[in-house]
Design an enzyme around this catalytic site. Structure first.
Site: not given
Ligand code: PBG
Length: 340
Positions: A119, A121, A129, A196, A206, A218, A234, A249, A275, A314
């Site tokens: 990506c 970002c 992104c 996603k 972030r 986003r 998608e 996700k 996260s 994680y």
């Molecule tokens: C990059 C990306 C993100 C995450 C994984 N790859 C951030 C986003 O899309 O803002 C998030 C992973 C997480 O929250 O653990 N695009």
């Protein structure tokens, strides 16, 4: 009907284990971690207690911790020392992700699967992104595609086993597939972040990846959390464009999507426990409100029940430890008492 049928008959002792339908296995786990090009030492992410940013010099150690626990795959996120408008530090031969991949592959070879988050970002100063047109404040889809192709090739060249595009640009899987094939990487699979969502649960990430955006959000490229049918469209596009592995996700709030995608496509499916899901469990556990181990185990087995084949979490290392201890107990439990 009752009293002939009693569901509780199978919920006792060893039999309960024998009728269990789903389990999390160490072989399902993918350990995500952050490699920081400027860091000299590892440091904890404030909003994700227990999660580290690793300096490049310790990237192999980060991977080793997972490898030693039997985890088959890692997912690498690079945090570069420089960011710019076009994310040029995302695809150089010696940039952070490529350097980390190279070191890890040199150490573990085929014994550890290296997946890379693909990506822009983390590499753009505006944090979006894709390539941004500042006049219209638009993330320009079609200008971003060749850049994603370039990043994919640079990761594959460095030795990545799987690339995982997460930018939600239209047409990105095809662009990446073509770029990989043109450069001799036709055997490199693509794990697409195929559904996603534009989720608030990415908040702590972030902090971890320094990838907050400087304007907007986003929601013009990631999916609307209110939509389910759209995930099918998608995903179908990604499948047609050549995705090898699909992903949903976040995880726990989207188990209906996990179920639907598995039923619809019958393809290998990963779920990302993101996260914010991690941070919620941690925070509640720190307050003594939830049993942390039981909580992440239950969350992950629920992902398996919904249809996940792989789980990005994680908690991967903690899970692996608990599963090993459980296996040990199971072995003992099956040795007759007289022979123990
Ligand atoms: C990059 C990306 C993100 C995450 C994984 N790859 C951030 C986003 O899309 O803002 C998030 C992973 C997480 O929250 O653990 N695009």
């Amino acid at each position: 009907m009752f009293p002939q049928i009693r569901m509780r008959r199978l919920r006792y002792g060893k039999l309960k284990n024998m009728v269990r339908e789903n389990a999390v296995n160490v072989g399902d786990l993918i350990y995500p971690f952050f490699v920081d090009e400027t860091a000299a030492e590892k440091s904890e992410v404030a909003s994700m207690p227990g999660v580290m940013r690793w300096p490049l010099s310790l990237a192999v150690e980060a991977a080793r911790e997972a490898y030693d626990l039997g985890i088959p795959a890692v997912l690498i996120f690079g945090i570069p020392k420089t960011k710019d408008e076009k994310g040029t530090s995302a695809y150089g031969d010696d940039d952070v992700a490529q350097a980390a991949i190279r070191r890890i592959k040199a150490e573990f070879g085929d014994d550890l699967i290296v997946i890379t988050d693909l990506c822009l970002c983390e590499y753009t100063d505006h944090g979006h992104c894709g390539i941004v047109d500042f006049e219209t404040r638009d993330v320009v889809n079609d200008q971003t595609l060749p850049v994603l192709g370039k990043i994919a090739v640079s990761h594959a060249k460095a030795g990545a086993d799987i690339v995982a595009p997460s930018g939600m640009m239209d047409g990105m899987i095809e662009a990446i597939r073509l770029a990989l094939d043109e450069n001799g990487f036709e055997k490199t699979p693509i794990m697409s972040y195929s559904s996603k969502y534009a989720s608030v649960f990415y908040g702590p990430f972030r902090d971890a990846a320094d990838s907050g955006f400087c304007f907007g959000d986003r929601s013009e490229y990631q999916m609307d959390p209110a939509n389910g049918d759209e995930a099918i469209r998608e995903t179908e596009l990604d499948v047609l464009e050549g995705a090898d592995i699909l992903m949903v996700k976040p995880g726990m709030p989207y188990l209906d999507i996990v179920y639907r995608i598995k039923q619809e496509f019958k393809m290998p499916l990963a779920v990302y426990q993101v996260s914010g899901e991690y941070a919620m469990i941690k925070a509640a556990a720190e307050k003594g409100w939830l049993d942390e181990e039981k909580c992440f185990l239950e969350a992950c087995v629920s992902m398996k029940r919904a249809g996940a084949d792989m789980i990005i979490t994680y908690y991967a290392k903690e899970l692996a430890k608990i599963l090993a201890a459980k296996d040990q107990k199971k072995v003992l439990a099956n040795v007759p008492k007289s022979k123990r």
